[in-house]
Design an enzyme around this catalytic site. Structure first.
Site, PDB file in Angstrom:
ATOM      1  N   HIS A   1     -69.730  94.744 -30.464  1.00  0.00           N
ATOM      2  CA  HIS A   1     -70.923  94.847 -31.295  1.00  0.00           C
ATOM      3  C   HIS A   1     -70.935  96.170 -32.050  1.00  0.00           C
ATOM      4  O   HIS A   1     -71.456  97.172 -31.543  1.00  0.00           O
ATOM      5  CB  HIS A   1     -72.163  94.727 -30.421  1.00  0.00           C
TER       6      HIS A   1
ATOM      7  N   PRO B   1     -78.092  92.303 -20.343  1.00  0.00           N
ATOM      8  CA  PRO B   1     -79.215  91.367 -20.300  1.00  0.00           C
ATOM      9  C   PRO B   1     -80.458  92.087 -20.850  1.00  0.00           C
ATOM     10  O   PRO B   1     -80.859  93.130 -20.302  1.00  0.00           O
ATOM     11  CB  PRO B   1     -79.327  91.045 -18.807  1.00  0.00           C
TER      12      PRO B   1
ATOM     13  N   ASN C   1     -84.310  97.419 -36.479  1.00  0.00           N
ATOM     14  CA  ASN C   1     -83.378  97.094 -37.573  1.00  0.00           C
ATOM     15  C   ASN C   1     -83.582  95.708 -38.172  1.00  0.00           C
ATOM     16  O   ASN C   1     -82.846  95.305 -39.072  1.00  0.00           O
ATOM     17  CB  ASN C   1     -81.921  97.298 -37.125  1.00  0.00           C
TER      18      ASN C   1
ATOM     19  N   HIS D   1     -73.641  92.271 -36.182  1.00  0.00           N
ATOM     20  CA  HIS D   1     -74.217  92.484 -34.844  1.00  0.00           C
ATOM     21  C   HIS D   1     -73.166  92.372 -33.752  1.00  0.00           C
ATOM     22  O   HIS D   1     -73.004  93.281 -32.945  1.00  0.00           O
ATOM     23  CB  HIS D   1     -75.339  91.470 -34.591  1.00  0.00           C
TER      24      HIS D   1
ATOM     25  N   GLU E   1     -93.423  90.627 -11.610  1.00  0.00           N
ATOM     26  CA  GLU E   1     -92.283  90.560 -10.697  1.00  0.00           C
ATOM     27  C   GLU E   1     -90.987  91.011 -11.352  1.00  0.00           C
ATOM     28  O   GLU E   1     -90.197  91.742 -10.753  1.00  0.00           O
ATOM     29  CB  GLU E   1     -92.113  89.132 -10.160  1.00  0.00           C
TER      30      GLU E   1
ATOM     31  N   PHE F   1     -91.304  83.355  -5.872  1.00  0.00           N
ATOM     32  CA  PHE F   1     -91.397  84.057  -7.149  1.00  0.00           C
ATOM     33  C   PHE F   1     -90.210  84.984  -7.397  1.00  0.00           C
ATOM     34  O   PHE F   1     -90.181  85.686  -8.416  1.00  0.00           O
ATOM     35  CB  PHE F   1     -92.737  84.771  -7.278  1.00  0.00           C
TER      36      PHE F   1
ATOM     37  N   HIS G   1     -93.875  84.437   2.789  1.00  0.00           N
ATOM     38  CA  HIS G   1     -94.264  83.058   2.486  1.00  0.00           C
ATOM     39  C   HIS G   1     -93.003  82.271   2.127  1.00  0.00           C
ATOM     40  O   HIS G   1     -92.874  81.720   1.041  1.00  0.00           O
ATOM     41  CB  HIS G   1     -95.302  83.027   1.370  1.00  0.00           C
TER      42      HIS G   1
END
Lengths: 740, 740
Positions: B102, B192, B262, B339, B487, B514, B538
């Site tokens: 990139h 990420p 950008n 990019h 979270e 979760f 839980h």
């Protein structure tokens, strides 16, 4: 009056190939009343705009001058108070009886709930699936007793008196969070925070899209609002910001969100973790923002806010409604203790006294009952009015009507699957992501409900529909959706689209590894039976240089372990077409397609029919169902298994090569079929897949060998990584020799 | 001058029990130079504030009056231009040689990169782990060539000339995205999108927390900034909004984020999906916002913005820097084509001409090299200065110094594990979430680096440290962190905390289901070797009424399939203590503790030592390692296995009951140990776990039986669901009889 073609009526939506997964409850899918046309009601009711049963909304918000009006308004307000308190106490009593649940939100949100369901929303309680209904989503799903109370009052069959009394019990229609697959009248499945507001964006997108495609200057056949209640918890979740950002970008003017601003979350006052200005943030996102300062009793303010919201047509509206959680409870209101626990007998008594509520638990006063009773006939009239309009529409716009009907009913056009491309071993090698694009473009021509896109990776995921433009604020009739880099929101928006109408088939795309960003939404697709198609490319170390952050390892296993979802990893063109056939047919089960970045050859022996069985033989030189060894591959590694098979056969071995494209589908086949592919007598089995070996032990058995990757990936050209990681023909041959 | 206790030097951090997972690269962990005290450098350098090597920053931002200054400034600007172009072309050339990567971001962000690394940041290139260094995070990780070029120029050993030339190749130190475990000088692992900005919030939290605990009026021993560059993609991700909301709430004034504005993302102009006002949103979140309109050449504007940001001490600052992606490329700048792809030889030539760059690929001009060469001695001086300060600190504040040293080095206090509670079968039954709280509170007393909290479920997850208050804007010395319902942000913030200092041990909590919201952050914990402790309560249908949206099914399997993470499911008090022992010892591998909502008995035979082996025998009446049947359970189902064992023994069977608390740890034991627990000759095996059976096939073998739940849960009291789903003693007995 009704033409022959418009008298069809479905007792249930057309939903083939769905694996039932809710065994314990009597399925409600068989009793879904989806018809949008009911000739009998049409003959008894005269639909007209002037008789619209929701005109009271307008009445309430007009300037009142005459004394008689003021008097009647007072009476009305007393009745509204009573209705609102009925909602509060149904919630209090149900939670108390279950000794489990969340009374706080229903007590605070009862006024907006009452106004929405009694004064504003257009729906038909006896046909919760009426196409043109307003949609309501309780994003703060823990407050589900609010919605159950409202459905009960409005006359929905799904929430009877006994259902309220069996709140949160085994087999009831009133589970601990709203579940569309359990309770008709509930549009989506919420509870995990932030999902509902994103679902609502999907519902509103669907409305805007269908309205743009099918409305005519003389006939507005698609026209409803989407309402949603979300709380502080939803607001803190990143998914809600993603969905709300793109909702404003799309100009979803008929999306109206009520933000239950009660300043309490489970850990106490929101001041401990949530001090941003939500208003300013939403203005930044491009929403119209209204603040109702007294949500507890300010009925007229709520009504005025809704009126204002409807007047703003170019963007969604957030109505921040400041409420008191647990309103009415003298000792627990405005505290976290009323959020998620029963009030307790003593406090229930105190609340009854405080709100002047002399009734037994679960009692609905007669005047409240009577007041709400009009919704059954009014709803039937609304639907009849719409049905009549559709008859007219069908006469004038035959083609559009047929398409819309297909979207409304979910019945797939006959022969649609003939559009899927097929390939021969002579066809040129290609990446399955490219073959996927061929399928999507072929299907878009025959499936009017197919629409979707990527989270800013359209040119990598290969998801553009070439014959369509972009779904945008001013071009909502188009079918390429640009989700931006918002994977989680994308998944939940697609759930909303899928649940808007049975014939809408949303697909969405990103790199396979980024399913991690949207896993909560994907799980809800599976749970809520939304047949979303997840187009997940760059499905292994085969993506190469981007490295371990971008290379999925455990993802195939992680979805194979998830209930009610199909994990498909096609190996070539025919298998990609097969994967799409399966995905389209499974309207109540989402599918994930794991697709390669790299080119793959078209293999002999692959087929659409094979994919439908999940696992099947692509080549075999054995007889009597007794090969020396079975080689099993998926996706890009099926080629490696096939090559290893060729080599081993040269050595004189009998070798069966099996494509294991979907474990779930194979698992659903007959024992006889399974035995014909993986005979129990043959323990010499080798699997190869460029991912975790987790789970393969069951397939290859105690004496078999699973070749895979049980570590993170690496940044290098793909071929190099395959070699270094031992995902090679040589490794398969060696393993086969060892197990034979 | 240096006291005996302060001359310790670690050649590597104290990191026991870590499973190596990056086999292909020569591990850099052995060469980590973590010492924060180097007596030799101290003797040769005279640290003083007036000699501070970063005074040039202040010089640049003062008003310039004299002509001579203007002249020197011009020269300087020419050199800065040259340095900036060096950065641009190192990126261009490396991407071109790899034909992958990139170039766009480095070309646009080179000016802010130059100013940060050359003028603003305080670091020591020869000891990238110097404790008090400024932290830099490239949240837009795809632009990693920017950071590699800067590390190279600054004199870091990790990025040599040959490393630049082997960008994205097998075994190089310059992978396709920044990876802290590959490249010293890189603080965290990004790529990420959105993770990096959240990591940066964690780094800034750590600084604020440690500064509040250890700084003294006369000795500011903790004092650094955290800088981050994020792009449009990061801004669209929900995680960034979560992290930025809480960062402002906490008043992280030393967090300075550069938003590379950008207007281009992979799919093209951001106008197609991202039209919100980021400025307004950040103002709503509570940030100070500055706009630098010319990020391409406006060096002084960038400098002024940084100065302004530093002056705002009560909240973080977002500097929106408008840049041109691919700046300098005449035909590709300001387009998506620059990019993520190499420019191509022709456009590289055109860019060289356009920017007046006559040099060969990878060339660093001598004057640029000379200009940057001061950072090695300057960095050594900075560290020496700080070391001298620490010597003084240690003399005055012995106790605090010892604690801080433990945090800086990661060496756990001797005997810390003795603080863990143990239990006997007579101890009262309790939920493992409560037992977890006992462990956390015991550990907090002996581990100065333990801090953490919950995503708004502290009172359900039982994560409060009772002897501490809340970490808040005005009480940053406290150790209970209130993450709000965020979270995903929570997980990534904890990654930042863990990677700030080896002795910081962050824990974070929510309901186990979760983890779906935060899975991308958990995966990066595993990849980047951040020893975060995930306290996940839980953990099954045992939570009861909240229903299937809240009941994990596939989650245990999904984490067992993930590399370099420990999935622990303790059954009682001893096992919970054992899980914490393992989790604390594994500083380079995260741990997930799956804990029950419901009460569980203290079982005979459980132990901390057993947990350390992953799987172990808790009871057995067989001899010669040949039981009739082996019953295997985890967590809350170990009790069921034990009860079934008792019943079967009454029938005369010899039964072994095995706790299988962590598959990963068991897998790491010797073959002899594994055979002593699960002898290969005994094929009669039954497992029971209230979750997916996926993966259990390998443990119970072809002839065994796995009892579990391969569907979604249900809303009802827990006992009822267990019974209806067949997770019972009776089912185990029946299965055992069938397989014996």
């Amino acid at each position: 009056m009704a033409s022959a073609s418009s008298t069809f009526s479905l007792s249930k939506p057309f939903v083939p190939l769905s694996k039932p997964h809710h065994h314990h409850h009597a399925s409600n899918h068989n009793s879904i009343h989806l018809s949008f046309f009911n000739p009998t009601s049409l003959s008894t009711l005269k639909p007209s705009l002037s008789a619209s049963p929701r005109r009271r909304v307008d009445f309430r918000t007009t300037v009142r001058a005459a004394a008689v009006e003021v008097a009647s308004e007072k009476t009305e307000t007393a009745l509204v108070d009573k209705s609102v308190n009925t909602i509060r106490f149904l919630a209090i009593d149900a939670v108390e009886k279950a000794n489990s649940g969340h009374p706080g939100l229903p007590m605070g949100c009862a006024p907006m709930g009452h106004i929405l369901y009694d004064e504003v929303m257009r729906y038909n309680p006896k046909n919760p699936y009426w196409f043109n209904r307003d949609r309501f989503v309780l994003s703060a799903g823990h407050g589900c007793m609010l919605q159950y109370a409202l459905l009960h009052l409005a006359g929905y069959d799904s929430v009877q008196d006994e259902d309220l009394k069996s709140f949160r019990q085994w087999g009831s229609k009133t589970p601990g969070h709203p579940e569309n697959f359990e309770t008709t009248g509930v549009e989506v499945t919420t509870g995990p925070l932030g999902q509902g507001i994103a679902n609502a964006v999907g519902l509103a997108l669907a409305e805007k899209h269908l309205a743009a495609r099918y409305n005519k200057p003389d006939l507005e056949i698609v026209d409803h609002y989407t309402y949603v209640i979300l709380g502080d918890g939803c607001q803190m979740e990143g998914i809600s910001n993603e969905a709300c950002s793109i909702a404003a970008h799309w100009g979803l003017g008929k999306l109206i969100a009520f933000y239950d601003d009660n300043h309490i979350s489970i850990d106490g006052d929101t001041d401990i973790a949530f001090t941003e200005s939500v208003d300013t943030r939403f203005e930044g996102l491009g929403w119209h923002v209204i603040w109702v300062k007294n949500g507890n009793t300010g009925y007229d303010d709520i009504r005025a806010a809704i009126k204002e919201a409807k007047a703003v047509k170019d963007r969604p509206t957030l109505i921040k409604v400041t409420t008191t959680i647990g309103y009415g409870s003298p000792n627990k209101a405005n505290s976290y203790s009323v959020h998620g626990s029963a009030l307790g007998a003593k406090e229930v008594d105190a609340t009854r006294k405080n709100l002047g509520w002399p009734y037994e638990p679960f009692h609905v006063p007669e005047d409240v009952k009577k007041h709400w009773s009009r919704h059954v006939p009014d709803g039937a009239a609304l639907e009849a009015e719409w049905n009549a309009k559709f008859v007219e529409y069908e006469k004038k716009y035959k083609e559009e009507a047929a398409e819309l009907k297909s979207i409304v009913t979910g019945e797939l056009p006959a022969g649609w699957d003939k559009a899927l491309p097929t390939y021969t071993p002579e066809s040129s090698a290609d990446a399955t992501r490219n073959l996927s694009q061929q399928c999507l473009n072929a299907l878009a021509k025959v499936l009017p409900g197919l629409l979707g896109g990527s989270a800013d990776l359209a040119s990598s995921n290969m998801t553009l529909l070439k014959m369509f433009g972009d779904f945008q604020k001013d071009t909502p009739e188009e079918r390429n959706v640009r989700f931006g880099v918002r994977e989680h929101g994308m998944g939940a928006i697609c759930n909303g689209i899928a649940l808007h109408s049975p014939g809408l088939i949303p697909y969405c795309a990103t790199f396979f590894v980024f399913t991690d960003y949207m896993r909560a939404a994907i799980r809800i697709s599976a749970l809520c039976e939304a047949g979303v198609i997840y187009v997940m490319t760059h499905d292994s170390i085969g993506l190469g240089e981007d490295g371990p952050t971008h290379q999925p390892i455990e993802h195939l296993a992680s979805f194979r372990a998830m209930p009610n979802i199909l994990m498909l990893r096609p190996a070539d063109g025919n298998e990609t077409a097969g994967a799409y056939k399966v995905a389209v047919l499974n309207r109540k089960r989402p599918s994930i397609l794991a697709l390669s970045r790299q080119k793959l050859p078209q293999l002999p022996g692959t087929s659409i029919e094979g994919v439908e069985k999940g696992g099947y033989i692509i080549s075999d030189n054995s007889s009597g169902n007794k090969p020396d060894v079975i080689l099993i591959g998926t996706g890009s590694e099926l080629e490696i298994a096939a090559k290893a098979g060729d080599e081993l056969r040269k050595e004189g071995k009998t070798v069966r090569v099996v494509s294991f494209v979907s474990w779930e589908l194979f698992d659903e086949q007959s024992d006889a079929y399974k035995e014909s592919v993986l005979p129990s007598a043959v323990s010499a089995r080798v699997s190869i897949e460029a991912g975790s070996t987790f789970g393969w032990g069951k397939i290859v058995g105690d004496k078999g060998k699973a070749i895979g990757i049980d570590r993170f990936g690496a940044s290098a050209p793909a071929g190099k990584i395959y070699k270094e990681f031992g995902i090679t023909v040589e490794a398969v041959i060696e393993a086969a020799r060892a197990v034979c």
